[in-house]
Design an enzyme around this catalytic site. Structure first.
Site, mmCIF file in Angstrom:
data_model
loop_
_atom_site.group_PDB
_atom_site.id
_atom_site.type_symbol
_atom_site.label_atom_id
_atom_site.label_comp_id
_atom_site.label_asym_id
_atom_site.label_seq_id
_atom_site.Cartn_x
_atom_site.Cartn_y
_atom_site.Cartn_z
ATOM 1 N N LYS A 32 -10.621 -8.621 -14.695
ATOM 2 C CA LYS A 32 -11.027 -7.618 -13.712
ATOM 3 C C LYS A 32 -10.640 -6.247 -14.228
ATOM 4 C CE LYS A 32 -10.335 -6.019 -8.950
ATOM 5 N NZ LYS A 32 -9.677 -6.259 -7.652
ATOM 6 N N GLU B 62 -5.153 1.144 3.146
ATOM 7 C CA GLU B 62 -4.291 0.206 2.428
ATOM 8 C C GLU B 62 -2.855 0.705 2.318
ATOM 9 O OE1 GLU B 62 -4.077 -2.251 -1.812
ATOM 10 O OE2 GLU B 62 -5.772 -0.934 -1.403
ATOM 11 N N GLU C 27 -11.811 -12.192 -6.292
ATOM 12 C CA GLU C 27 -11.196 -10.881 -6.512
ATOM 13 C C GLU C 27 -10.015 -10.682 -5.559
ATOM 14 O OE1 GLU C 27 -12.468 -6.139 -6.321
ATOM 15 O OE2 GLU C 27 -14.001 -7.685 -6.128
ATOM 16 N N GLU D 271 -21.192 0.902 -3.713
ATOM 17 C CA GLU D 271 -19.901 0.731 -3.060
ATOM 18 C C GLU D 271 -19.054 1.991 -3.198
ATOM 19 O OE1 GLU D 271 -15.877 -1.808 -3.915
ATOM 20 O OE2 GLU D 271 -17.757 -2.941 -3.880
ATOM 21 N N LYS E 108 -17.531 4.513 -0.266
ATOM 22 C CA LYS E 108 -16.121 4.860 -0.151
ATOM 23 C C LYS E 108 -15.885 6.368 -0.207
ATOM 24 C CE LYS E 108 -14.421 0.493 -2.078
ATOM 25 N NZ LYS E 108 -13.834 -0.173 -3.269
#
Length: 460
Positions: A202, A251, A295, A429, A433
């Protein structure tokens, strides 16, 4: 760079008092202090939990860099805390250091980040801590080692935005230029090639856009708009010299108190449509997506592996839950640990950062690669937060963030590239964001009118 000098010569007197009556909005107070020129300044709030703090002026500054930056910062803070002269009621909150650290171990060489060291923390001259309806005000006497996180430049380094896509205030905030899109596609294809050969599993790539307004950006009103629309997120503002790093992140890297630790795995994303069409279907599809689940599980596994050597017990949810913010759905898992012994939050942050959610796997391959190829990340995807004299604290991952200076707003976003990633979908994406910060620069919400009047001389 490491500035932890002469901490043994510093002794700060701390006083604390409960704010009686209406304490007002800490964001409005921050706006007044910022307008009066008070630096450094940090505002941090999570409306859903009723937590907020405002730190203004530095009584003592710590700036570090390098592979041991958080360990050096912890040692310097412990030395300062050991010599505090505390005069406060027993129920007052402990004195706190506030600040943050960047994604990379060294300070960014990019001029955008000239006002932010690799790791910059300070003991505030004035600190307001709000928990629900209760607000405390703390004062610390300054010492010669206070001051800004970095020296003020003699002249502006960035007189104009160069080398990046610009967004005119009359243009759409989405999409990006064809050149930027093509560059992104090529980067994703290179990442997929590395993944296919087994060098990586990743890699989290980031991109940014610059939006220029006709007038100077109103940072407090941007944050007021974000706070209203995103109550579950941590809204933050770090002001240093004429730079303002702001954001509203979903987060938390971790929250630590004594032996109790919580960390939050956030990975796997489905952008939401503006009209809400098929919103529930998109969320359900994310929960069932094998690619996104792989993921996400990698992030959970990484956090557990970092905490396990210190933990007496470790718990995670059996399945991720859906976290929904205005721009996207995310997969989220809470990891809780009871440690065998209390640990400083900076020590734990050093073990966790960067998680695969913002870096990649394996970390010792992905991190140096990104430090070389994305030197403009600065504090984007780093940590913003606080800790007290006992080492308890919280740090949020600096996502959904932007750097504001004058009329220019530079907005970052990233996407995790794994086997099966589609470059166009990952580009979409990152656009989703970026949307909250770009739109906050255009749609300004009113501030509460209860801020203290700004004084002629900047005072925290």
């Amino acid at each position: 760079m490491t500035r932890t000098d002469a901490t043994v010569d510093c002794r700060h007197r701390i006083t604390a008092e409960r704010v009686e009556g209406p304490s007002g909005d800490l964001l409005a107070r921050a706006a007044a202090l910022a307008a009066a020129g008070c630096r450094p300044l940090v505002y941090w709030e999570q409306p859903a939990t009723g937590e907020a703090l405002l730190a203004a002026g530095s009584a003592h500054t710590i700036a570090t860099a390098g592979a041991q930056r958080l360990g050096l910062a912890e040692a310097a803070a412990r030395a300062v805390c050991a010599r505090l002269d505390l005069s406060a009621p027993p129920d007052a909150p402990s004195p706190r250091f506030v600040g943050g650290f960047g994604f990379a171990r060294e300070a960014s060489p990019h001029p955008l980040w000239r006002d932010f060291p690799s790791c910059g923390l300070f003991l505030p001259e004035r600190l307001w801590v709000q928990a629900g309806a209760t607000t405390w005000s703390l004062r610390a006497t300054p010492c010669p080692h206070g001051g800004p996180l970095v020296p003020s430049p003699s002249k502006p380094v960035l007189s104009q935005v160069e080398g990046h896509e610009r967004g005119d205030s009359r243009q759409s905030t989405a999409g990006g230029s064809p050149a930027e899109r093509n560059h992104w596609m090529a980067r994703v294809e290179r990442a997929l090639s590395l993944i296919s050969t087994g060098g990586l599993t990743k890699l989290v790539l980031a991109r940014h856009r610059v939006w220029s307004s006709a007038d100077a950006l109103d940072v407090p009103r941007m944050l007021a708009a974000l706070r209203t629309s995103r109550p579950g997120c941590v809204t933050f503002w770090c002001a240093s010299n004429d730079s303002h790093f702001v954001g509203s992140t979903p987060e938390l890297l971790l929250r630590c108190h004594g032996r109790q630790v919580e960390s939050f795995a956030l990975a796997g994303t489905a952008p939401r449509r503006r009209d809400g069409h098929d919103d529930a279907v998109r969320g359900a599809a994310l929960l069932e997506s094998a690619k996104d689940r792989r993921e996400h599980d990698a992030v959970v596994g990484s956090i557990c592996a970092a905490l396990d050597p210190l933990a007496a017990s470790l718990q995670t949810g059996a399945q991720p839950h859906l976290l929904t913010v205005p721009e996207a759905h995310h997969l989220r898992t809470v990891i809780s640990a009871t440690l065998r012994a209390p640990r400083h939050v900076l020590e734990l942050a050093d073990r966790l950062h960067p998680t695969p959610a913002v870096c990649g796997l394996p970390r010792d391959v992905a991190w140096p690669l990104l430090e070389r190829e994305e030197p403009d990340r600065g504090w984007y995807s780093g940590g913003i937060g606080w800790f007290d004299v006992h080492g308890a604290g919280a740090f949020a991952v600096a996502l959904r963030s932007a750097l504001a200076r004058g009329r220019h707003l530079t907005v970052w976003a990233g996407a995790g590239i794994v086997a099966g990633s589609e470059p166009a979908a990952e580009f979409a994406e990152t656009d989703a964001k970026m949307r909250p910060m770009l739109e906050a620069g255009r749609r300004l919400a009113p501030l509460a009118a209860d801020a203290p009047a700004a004084t002629a001389r900047p005072q925290p």
